[in-house]
Every structure is written in C-alpha cells, then in structure tokens.
Write an enzyme that holds these catalytic residues in place. Structure first.
Site, PDB file in Angstrom:
ATOM      1  N   MET A 299     -11.048  -6.559   5.628  1.00  0.00           N
ATOM      2  CA  MET A 299     -10.233  -5.627   6.419  1.00  0.00           C
ATOM      3  C   MET A 299      -9.982  -6.016   7.695  1.00  0.00           C
ATOM      4  O   MET A 299     -10.912  -6.821   8.434  1.00  0.00           O
ATOM      5  CB  MET A 299     -11.051  -4.521   6.783  1.00  0.00           C
ATOM      6  CG  MET A 299     -11.535  -3.497   5.504  1.00  0.00           C
ATOM      7  SD  MET A 299      -9.936  -2.898   4.327  1.00  0.00           S
ATOM      8  CE  MET A 299      -9.185  -2.185   5.713  1.00  0.00           C
TER       9      MET A 299
ATOM     10  N   MET B 209     -12.165   3.933  -0.178  1.00  0.00           N
ATOM     11  CA  MET B 209     -12.780   4.351   0.984  1.00  0.00           C
ATOM     12  C   MET B 209     -13.686   5.603   0.727  1.00  0.00           C
ATOM     13  O   MET B 209     -13.012   6.664   1.449  1.00  0.00           O
ATOM     14  CB  MET B 209     -11.953   4.291   2.128  1.00  0.00           C
ATOM     15  CG  MET B 209     -11.301   2.763   2.399  1.00  0.00           C
ATOM     16  SD  MET B 209      -9.863   2.868   3.243  1.00  0.00           S
ATOM     17  CE  MET B 209      -8.665   2.902   1.833  1.00  0.00           C
TER      18      MET B 209
ATOM     19  N   ASP C  79      -6.351  -6.785   4.479  1.00  0.00           N
ATOM     20  CA  ASP C  79      -5.626  -5.730   4.417  1.00  0.00           C
ATOM     21  C   ASP C  79      -5.727  -4.805   5.902  1.00  0.00           C
ATOM     22  O   ASP C  79      -6.822  -4.825   6.427  1.00  0.00           O
ATOM     23  CB  ASP C  79      -6.724  -4.617   3.507  1.00  0.00           C
ATOM     24  CG  ASP C  79      -6.127  -3.146   3.170  1.00  0.00           C
ATOM     25  OD1 ASP C  79      -5.190  -3.030   3.744  1.00  0.00           O
ATOM     26  OD2 ASP C  79      -6.702  -2.509   2.539  1.00  0.00           O
ATOM     27  N   GLY C  80      -4.656  -4.689   6.356  1.00  0.00           N
ATOM     28  CA  GLY C  80      -4.454  -4.154   7.545  1.00  0.00           C
ATOM     29  C   GLY C  80      -3.497  -5.081   8.371  1.00  0.00           C
ATOM     30  O   GLY C  80      -4.097  -6.148   9.066  1.00  0.00           O
TER      31      GLY C  80
ATOM     32  N   HIS D 112      -1.102  -1.278  -4.200  1.00  0.00           N
ATOM     33  CA  HIS D 112      -2.350  -1.065  -3.485  1.00  0.00           C
ATOM     34  C   HIS D 112      -2.629   0.455  -3.336  1.00  0.00           C
ATOM     35  O   HIS D 112      -1.574   1.107  -2.626  1.00  0.00           O
ATOM     36  CB  HIS D 112      -2.320  -1.976  -2.194  1.00  0.00           C
ATOM     37  CG  HIS D 112      -3.749  -1.953  -1.567  1.00  0.00           C
ATOM     38  ND1 HIS D 112      -4.880  -2.544  -1.584  1.00  0.00           N
ATOM     39  CD2 HIS D 112      -4.056  -0.925  -0.354  1.00  0.00           C
ATOM     40  CE1 HIS D 112      -5.955  -2.116  -1.176  1.00  0.00           C
ATOM     41  NE2 HIS D 112      -5.436  -1.517  -0.200  1.00  0.00           N
TER      42      HIS D 112
ATOM     43  N   ASP E 192      -4.879   3.287  -1.611  1.00  0.00           N
ATOM     44  CA  ASP E 192      -5.630   3.640  -0.645  1.00  0.00           C
ATOM     45  C   ASP E 192      -6.318   5.122  -0.872  1.00  0.00           C
ATOM     46  O   ASP E 192      -5.765   6.005  -0.440  1.00  0.00           O
ATOM     47  CB  ASP E 192      -5.165   3.328   0.965  1.00  0.00           C
ATOM     48  CG  ASP E 192      -4.857   2.071   1.208  1.00  0.00           C
ATOM     49  OD1 ASP E 192      -5.874   1.175   1.035  1.00  0.00           O
ATOM     50  OD2 ASP E 192      -3.795   1.781   1.739  1.00  0.00           O
TER      51      ASP E 192
ATOM     52  N   HIS F  34      -8.512   0.820  -3.674  1.00  0.00           N
ATOM     53  CA  HIS F  34      -9.146   0.346  -2.490  1.00  0.00           C
ATOM     54  C   HIS F  34      -9.992   1.642  -2.167  1.00  0.00           C
ATOM     55  O   HIS F  34      -9.355   2.863  -1.636  1.00  0.00           O
ATOM     56  CB  HIS F  34      -8.500  -0.174  -1.236  1.00  0.00           C
ATOM     57  CG  HIS F  34      -9.163  -0.228  -0.357  1.00  0.00           C
ATOM     58  ND1 HIS F  34      -8.591  -0.611   1.029  1.00  0.00           N
ATOM     59  CD2 HIS F  34     -10.667  -0.006   0.114  1.00  0.00           C
ATOM     60  CE1 HIS F  34      -9.503  -0.474   1.964  1.00  0.00           C
ATOM     61  NE2 HIS F  34     -10.614  -0.538   1.639  1.00  0.00           N
TER      62      HIS F  34
ATOM     63  N   MET G  48      -9.005   7.653   0.205  1.00  0.00           N
ATOM     64  CA  MET G  48     -10.005   8.206   1.493  1.00  0.00           C
ATOM     65  C   MET G  48     -10.483   9.475   1.252  1.00  0.00           C
ATOM     66  O   MET G  48      -9.541  10.291   0.927  1.00  0.00           O
ATOM     67  CB  MET G  48      -9.031   8.133   2.713  1.00  0.00           C
ATOM     68  CG  MET G  48      -8.342   6.785   2.912  1.00  0.00           C
ATOM     69  SD  MET G  48      -7.498   6.569   4.596  1.00  0.00           S
ATOM     70  CE  MET G  48      -6.513   5.159   4.213  1.00  0.00           C
TER      71      MET G  48
ATOM     72  N   SER H 286       0.876  -1.072  -0.047  1.00  0.00           N
ATOM     73  CA  SER H 286      -0.166   0.002  -0.017  1.00  0.00           C
ATOM     74  C   SER H 286       0.779   1.403   0.233  1.00  0.00           C
ATOM     75  O   SER H 286       1.532   1.441   0.958  1.00  0.00           O
ATOM     76  CB  SER H 286      -1.098   0.003   1.382  1.00  0.00           C
ATOM     77  OG  SER H 286      -1.472   1.371   1.365  1.00  0.00           O
TER      78      SER H 286
HETATM   79  C1  DX5 Z   1      -6.336   1.165   5.772  1.00  0.00           C
HETATM   80  C2  DX5 Z   1      -5.993   0.719   4.591  1.00  0.00           C
HETATM   81  C3  DX5 Z   1      -4.641  -0.198   4.461  1.00  0.00           C
HETATM   82  C4  DX5 Z   1      -3.248   0.238   5.136  1.00  0.00           C
HETATM   83  C5  DX5 Z   1      -2.671  -0.988   5.508  1.00  0.00           C
HETATM   84  O1  DX5 Z   1      -7.415   2.025   5.689  1.00  0.00           O
HETATM   85  O2  DX5 Z   1      -7.084   0.404   3.808  1.00  0.00           O
HETATM   86  O3  DX5 Z   1      -4.407  -0.556   3.037  1.00  0.00           O
HETATM   87  O4  DX5 Z   1      -2.612   1.056   4.437  1.00  0.00           O
HETATM   88  O5  DX5 Z   1      -1.560  -0.297   6.210  1.00  0.00           O
HETATM   89  P1  DX5 Z   1      -0.865  -1.470   7.455  1.00  0.00           P
HETATM   90  O6  DX5 Z   1      -0.290  -2.635   6.347  1.00  0.00           O
HETATM   91  O7  DX5 Z   1       0.266  -0.751   7.673  1.00  0.00           O
HETATM   92  O8  DX5 Z   1      -1.754  -1.908   8.310  1.00  0.00           O
HETATM   93 ZN    ZN Z   2      -6.279  -0.731   1.462  1.00  0.00          ZN
END
Ligand code: DX5
Ligand code: ZN
Length: 230
Positions: free
Chosen positions: A143, A74, A181-182, A39, A41, A72, A43, A14
C-alpha cells in the site's frame, strides 16, 4: 532500450474509480483498453472507514471480463468472505495481516479454494510480517496510501519498501507478483517498476477522462520510465 530495462508492468485498474451506475460497461471498457487485471476494492466500514463492493457485485461483473479479478479484501474478519468471493469469481484474494489473528490459516483457506493468495502491507506494517508466510503467497501488495479511499496522494516511503520486498521475493526463487496500490500515476510508475514492482493498481489514473481515455491511461502507465517528473 537498454538491456537492463525491466519489463512493462501489468496494470490493474481499480473499479473503485469507475462509474458505479454502469459497472459492467466500465469493466468491459477498461478490459478492452488493455487492463491486465481488474482490481476490486472490498471495504467493510470496520477495517477501513468506507463501504464498497460485496460478492454479489463480483458475481454480476464476472461475465463482463475474462481477465483475472484481483480482489483486495479490506475487511475484518476476512475468512468467511474469502469463500464467498472465491465462489463469486475472484482469481486472486489478498488479505491484510491485521484483519484477523490467523494469517496462515486464511492463506491456507485461499489456497484450498484453488485461488491465488496475496498479503497486503499497509504503510506502517513491518515487512517482516510476510516472512513467515512467504512460501504460501502468489502476490505481495504494497500500500502506497492508507487503505480506504481512492484519489489519495502517493506515500514516498513505499519505494524503499518495494525494493526490500523485491529482494525478499528474489531470495525465494519463486514467481511472486509485487503489486503497488495507491496514488500510482505516470509520474511515479517508472520508479515503482525500477524498484521491483510487477503490477500497478490504478484507480484515479486508470479511469480518469472516461472510456475514451482508458487505453491512453493504461499505455502511459506501462510506458513510464523512472526519470519521468511527478
Ligand atoms: C485504497 C484502494 C486502492 C484505490 C486506489 O484503499 O486499495 O485500490 O482504489 O485508488 P487511486 O489509484 O486513486 O489511489
Ligand atoms: Zn486496492
């Protein structure tokens, strides 16, 4: 190696954990280090309490890697941005069922754009939310933290959920990727793969240590086995 050993997972670093001041360089470095997918993210400070990457950034990064861009979303609502990210160069677009009232329509839209479609399940989202649309998805994303930030601790209850989704996928007979993920790290990666995951997102665990460490970070995640200590 026992015959029952599942294949090594794909690793999707990510870029949330990359150095934002040099994102192009970071994407090239993580690609060269063996990343399978990139990946991204996205947001919106509405669906999740953080604000990150828009389609213009994806478009700017696109020439820096030929690997699939795993976007992804969000964001709420997601529909208008689905098209913008598809045009910007996304290959896979994943949405949360809670992000809009018409998940089926959103997935139709992603398919009509010629992109792979994913559904993301938050830690409290019932697994059944995906059943009515399972035939429309190319990917399920579980998640293992609440979305919004990198660097959070892995939530153990994701493991039985991965196993349940693996059964659901196997019943379809279709080749649906199961991504986690996470909080993924070499201490839990083996158990995730044993439970049925095929793709692991790695933010912190992918980018820690800077570019010189990326190849080792990815190799350790791919080689992880269930019995490894956390
Ligand atoms: C959280 C994201 C993840 C995040 C993961 O909302 O969707 O993709 O970047 O980061 P790590 O691997 O550090 O938990
Ligand atoms: Zn993600």
């Amino acid at each position: 190696m026992p015959a029952s050993q599942p294949p090594a997972p794909k690793i999707a670093p990510s870029i949330l954990s990359a150095d934002f001041a040099k994102l192009g360089e970071e994407v090239r470095a993580i690609d060269a280090a063996g990343a399978d997918w990139i990946h991204v993210d996205v947001m919106d400070n509405h669906f999740v309490p953080n604000l990150t990457i828009g389609p213009m950034v994806v478009k700017a990064l696109r020439p820096h890697s030929a690997k699939p861009f795993d976007v992804h979303l969000m964001v709420s609502p997601a529909d208008a941005l689905v098209e913008a990210f598809a045009e910007a160069g996304a290959d896979i677009l994943s949405v949360h069922p809670e992000a809009g009232p018409h998940l089926h329509r959103t997935l139709m839209r992603i398919g009509a754009l010629g992109k792979k479609a994913g559904v993301v399940l938050n830690p409290a989202t019932p697994i059944g939310a995906v059943e009515p649309v399972i035939d429309m998805v190319d990917l399920l994303l579980v998640m293992s933290v609440n979305p919004g930030f990198g660097g959070q601790a892995f939530i153990e209850s994701a493991l039985p959920r991965i196993a349940a989704l693996r059964q659901l996928i196997d019943r379809t007979g279709r080749d649906i990727e199961l991504e986690v993920d996470g909080g993924v790290d070499p201490g839990n990666a083996g158990r995730l793969v044993a439970a049925g995951a095929t793709v692991l997102v790695a933010g912190t665990a992918g980018f820690r240590g800077g570019p010189a460490a990326y190849a080792d970070n990815i190799a350790r995640l791919k080689a992880a086995r269930p019995e490894m200590p956390a």
